[in-house]
Design a protein around this motif. Structure first.
Motif, PDB file in Angstrom:
ATOM      1  N   LEU A  48      40.305  42.901  39.599  1.00  0.00           N
ATOM      2  CA  LEU A  48      40.926  43.844  39.849  1.00  0.00           C
ATOM      3  C   LEU A  48      40.531  45.156  40.667  1.00  0.00           C
ATOM      4  O   LEU A  48      41.044  45.795  41.348  1.00  0.00           O
ATOM      5  N   ALA A  49      39.171  45.127  40.626  1.00  0.00           N
ATOM      6  CA  ALA A  49      38.284  46.043  41.404  1.00  0.00           C
ATOM      7  C   ALA A  49      37.924  45.634  42.937  1.00  0.00           C
ATOM      8  O   ALA A  49      37.726  46.537  43.556  1.00  0.00           O
ATOM      9  N   CYS A  50      37.974  44.327  43.101  1.00  0.00           N
ATOM     10  CA  CYS A  50      37.370  43.889  44.458  1.00  0.00           C
ATOM     11  C   CYS A  50      38.475  43.785  45.514  1.00  0.00           C
ATOM     12  O   CYS A  50      39.219  43.177  45.225  1.00  0.00           O
ATOM     13  N   PRO A  51      38.342  44.434  46.690  1.00  0.00           N
ATOM     14  CA  PRO A  51      39.538  44.422  47.549  1.00  0.00           C
ATOM     15  C   PRO A  51      39.796  43.087  48.078  1.00  0.00           C
ATOM     16  O   PRO A  51      40.671  42.868  48.466  1.00  0.00           O
ATOM     17  N   GLN A  52      38.536  42.070  47.949  1.00  0.00           N
ATOM     18  CA  GLN A  52      38.843  40.886  48.743  1.00  0.00           C
ATOM     19  C   GLN A  52      39.878  40.019  47.655  1.00  0.00           C
ATOM     20  O   GLN A  52      40.144  38.943  48.145  1.00  0.00           O
ATOM     21  N   ALA A  53      39.728  40.431  46.388  1.00  0.00           N
ATOM     22  CA  ALA A  53      40.332  39.430  45.459  1.00  0.00           C
ATOM     23  C   ALA A  53      41.933  39.554  45.619  1.00  0.00           C
ATOM     24  O   ALA A  53      42.783  40.498  46.000  1.00  0.00           O
ATOM     25  N   THR A  54      42.472  38.459  44.994  1.00  0.00           N
ATOM     26  CA  THR A  54      43.802  38.535  44.950  1.00  0.00           C
ATOM     27  C   THR A  54      44.353  37.924  43.468  1.00  0.00           C
ATOM     28  O   THR A  54      43.670  37.610  42.669  1.00  0.00           O
ATOM     29  N   PHE A  55      45.596  37.750  43.396  1.00  0.00           N
ATOM     30  CA  PHE A  55      46.145  37.413  41.886  1.00  0.00           C
ATOM     31  C   PHE A  55      45.618  36.059  41.541  1.00  0.00           C
ATOM     32  O   PHE A  55      45.410  35.569  40.621  1.00  0.00           O
ATOM     33  N   PHE A  56      45.201  35.197  42.502  1.00  0.00           N
ATOM     34  CA  PHE A  56      44.710  33.793  42.417  1.00  0.00           C
ATOM     35  C   PHE A  56      43.477  33.605  41.935  1.00  0.00           C
ATOM     36  O   PHE A  56      42.915  32.696  41.759  1.00  0.00           O
ATOM     37  N   HIS A  57      42.630  34.875  42.001  1.00  0.00           N
ATOM     38  CA  HIS A  57      41.236  34.740  41.490  1.00  0.00           C
ATOM     39  C   HIS A  57      41.236  35.089  40.203  1.00  0.00           C
ATOM     40  O   HIS A  57      40.013  35.001  39.484  1.00  0.00           O
TER      41      HIS A  57
END
Length: 370
Positions: A48-57
């Protein structure tokens, strides 16, 4: 020494944690276990905090892949001094029909590594390559939003569509190009209404019929029920019905941070004449605006398809997706999609199959497509 670290040394690749580091705490690669609820919570906090992450992470996909599809999962994370610095969810699909692959992430439009720093990202990608060799897969696929390996073969079949949700409902309506806006207003004039469903029943009936008409197998109904169970309020089904109460169109959406992602959809044969599909996406945008969300993610489409044109008609501009491959036992990237001409006769045969039979045997095939 961890097996993957040993293999990396044998191949001449030295893991980041084994070299001198300015930090007194080395970077360690570990595997997420679904039964460790505290760790899963920490994983999701990072996502949730990482800008590179998505819902699929999100960690919940591990449970879905294991329980619904019975795929072997390898959810890797890099940790330093008890703090997660990067995650890389992977699942192996081993099929006699479609081959043996390691993917981040099957059934997802986005994947690859999400990291707070380049060192952690590189470490996980090296671990993934070592894991791929150890598993004997034909290829490793990372579904990146941004290009990371210019020297890797890349699948350029898909693009994504994302657009800002404006603060005012009427401003979003006026931002829709004129012809498409007329279709939305047609749906409104036809007396259509939207409703949030508590079960997958109405959605699945439309979805299964829709994909059958297109000649492709449907994902199992249990999969959609599990999505609702695992992701809770972040997985929502909205259905559109006419004044008689007949459901004409339905969409299952994911919510992540300030974004809405309409992901799976289905329409009745009467939906087109009633403009129910157009009305559906407007209603989702309207509701999202009222919830204070800021991004409408229309997902991916194959270039040159009807879906691609439909999304462009809404004023969305295509953005490239960088599906990068590391090949081991094949000379070219796989083409396991309906656009492949070799599946033409299968698609036609599937359309003629009774839908009851298709829904029984379809999940056995589609689980291996990813």
């Amino acid at each position: 020494m961890h097996e993957s670290s040993l293999l990396m040394k044998q191949s001449g690749q030295v893991p980041a944690g084994d070299v001198a580091d300015s930090d007194t705490h080395p970077l360690q690669v570990k595997w997420l276990q679904p039964e460790d609820t505290a760790l899963c919570a920490r994983w999701d906090e990072f996502v949730l905090a990482c800008p590179q992450a998505t819902f699929f992470h999100r960690a919940g996909w591990l449970q879905i892949f294991r329980d619904v599809f019975r795929h072997t999962t390898h959810f890797l994370y890099a940790e330093r001094a008890g703090a997660i610095e990067a995650v890389l969810p992977l699942a192996q699909i081993k099929s006699w029909l479609f081959g043996n692959s390691l993917i981040s992430l099957p059934f997802a439009v986005y994947g690859g590594v999400a990291a707070n720093n380049p060192a952690a990202a590189e470490r996980l990608e090296i671990e993934a390559q070592v894991l791929a060799r150890r598993l004997g897969v034909e290829h490793l696929e990372l579904r990146n939003v941004k290009q990371r390996h210019a020297d890797w073969p890349m699948q350029d079949l898909y693009v994504s569509f994302r657009k800002e949700i404006l603060p005012e409902v009427e401003a979003n309506m006026l931002a829709i190009p004129r012809k498409q806006r007329a279709m939305v207003r047609k749906g409104i004039k036809n007396g259509l209404s939207s409703h949030i469903d508590s079960t997958v029943d109405r959605f699945f009936a439309l979805y299964a019929d829709n994909v059958h008409r297109h000649g492709t197998p449907a994902l199992p109904k249990r999969y959609f029920a599990e999505l609702q169970k695992v992701f809770g309020a972040d997985c929502e089904i909205m259905s559109v019905q006419d004044e008689s109460g007949r459901v004409l169109s339905s969409v299952l959406s994911f919510y992540f941070r300030d974004e809405v992602l309409p992901y799976y959809a289905g329409d009745d044969v009467l939906a087109r004449d009633m403009a129910a599909n157009d009305f559906k996406y407007w209603e989702l945008m309207r509701r999202s605006c009222e919830r204070g969300l800021h991004v409408f993610d229309y997902g991916r489409s194959k270039q040159g398809t009807g879906s691609y044109s439909f999304k462009k008609n809404w004023g969305f501009e295509p953005q490239p997706l960088f599906y990068e491959y590391c090949l081991y036992k094949r000379d070219a990237i796989p083409q396991n999609n309906p656009s492949n001409a070799k599946y033409r006769y299968f698609i036609e045969a599937w359309r003629r199959m009774p839908i009851g039979l298709a829904n029984r045997i379809g999940p056995l095939l589609v689980r291996n497509l990813g």
